[in-house]
Design an enzyme around this catalytic site. Structure first.
Site: not given
Length: 362
Positions: A17, A111-112
């Site tokens: 993350d 983003d993860e």
């Protein structure tokens, strides 16, 4: 935790993350923003925070918060317009790093992502060592920090990645897993949203221990099919696999406007960039959709959708825009004015290659 006879063997799963991703990219690219409270999003009365730096989070600023609320909480907050093409490019850099370690990558957003490295570990190398390597390579390649969680299932890996943010690493072993969840508030559990957490709390279920104390029958009666999932995660059990074969059901873009759109001409103009955004994405993934949906939210926050399905896939950006405009003519103009418009294309003839965020923040 010892697997039962019907349980799959423990996996080695990493959840990566990025730390305050959008805001961190802005701070990286503009040294004047470093160390300062930054919000990505519009600063207008209708603006919404897309992301907040850790300096802003100290004041209580969070993503999805109205910009006026964020500015009130943090008077020195610096608002920066989003640059989604830049964020996507950085996200692609990161995914290329992931691909060096495993083909089993399940992105959740820009983003993860989950990575299953169980069957791709070199001899003598642990999943924890791989997580450390990935974090170091992300920093070297992008100048950004990432937090990672390592565990034997997806639920615990995601919980772990939140434990030592920012720029942290946490490992939850099979021995620790069942006990790790006991003291956590249910609102921290991935898969339990605010509404469900509030419902649980009204029943006296505040922590993982409270959740584990409930019977499977009780949870399924109160929460339907999700009840079994809640029963499992309260025991540190999650049988979901990391999948890189997710099928996209729709692609959409929307925008909230600083001033309500009162005329059809204004709406026609506002639909142009939305159609372009949707068409760019479907073209990138070679998707062919037959159903166009228009979303309109009025100034009183009432929302309607109108859709049209064709016998053939939409052939061009111009056709997509034309259909959206025709749908708009059925509901606009309206004396309330339109504060938000959105276009979605669905009914695909082919599966997609992965998820992508397309929301346009004001």
């Amino acid at each position: 935790m010892t697997p039962g006879p019907d349980d799959p063997p423990p996996r080695r799963i990493i959840h990566v993350d990025m730390d305050a991703f959008f805001a961190s990219v802005e701070q990286r690219d503009n040294p004047e923003l470093r160390g300062k409270p930054v919000a990505v999003g519009g600063s207008s009365q209708r603006g919404v925070v897309a992301a907040a730096s850790y300096e802003a989070r100290v004041f209580g600023v969070r993503s999805a918060m109205p910009s006026v609320t964020a500015a009130r909480l943090c008077p020195d907050l610096i608002f920066v317009r989003h640059r989604f093409e830049v964020y996507r490019a950085v996200s692609q850099q990161i995914r290329e790093i992931f691909a060096d370690y495993t083909p089993l990558i399940e992105p959740l957003s820009l983003d993860e992502a989950y990575l299953d490295v169980t069957d791709h570990l070199p001899e003598g190398v642990t999943a924890t060592a791989i997580a450390k390597q990935i974090r170091a390579r992300i920093r070297q390649a992008t100048g950004l920090t990432a937090s990672a969680g390592v565990s034997y299932n997806k639920f615990l890996a995601k919980l772990a990645s939140d434990q030592n943010k920012p720029d942290g690493l946490c490992v939850i072993t099979p021995e620790r897993g069942p006990e790790f969840v006991l003291g956590l508030p249910v609102g921290k559990f991935h898969g339990i949203g605010p509404a469900t957490a509030a419902k649980m709390q009204a029943m006296g279920i505040h922590t993982g221990a409270d959740l584990r104390a409930q019977t499977l029958d009780f949870l399924t009666r109160r929460f339907g099919k999700a009840g079994r999932y809640y029963w499992n995660i309260s025991r540190g059990v999650d049988h979901r696999r990391v999948s890189n074969e997710r099928v996209r059901k729709s692609v959409g873009a929307e925008n909230t406007f600083a001033a309500d759109l009162m005329t059809l001409d204004q709406a026609d103009e506002a639909l142009v960039p939305l159609a372009a955004k949707v068409w760019t994405s479907v073209g990138r993934h070679d998707l062919h959709g037959r159903t166009v949906t228009l979303k309109v939210k009025f100034s009183d926050f009432r929302q309607i959708t109108r859709a049209r399905s064709l016998s053939h896939p939409v052939a061009s950006e111009g056709e997509l825009l034309s259909i959206a405009r025709e749908l708009a003519r059925g509901v606009l103009p309206d004396p309330r004015g339109a504060r938000l418009l959105g276009i979605t294309l669905s009914g695909f003839d082919a599966p997609d290659s992965g998820p992508e965020q397309l929301d346009l923040f004001p």
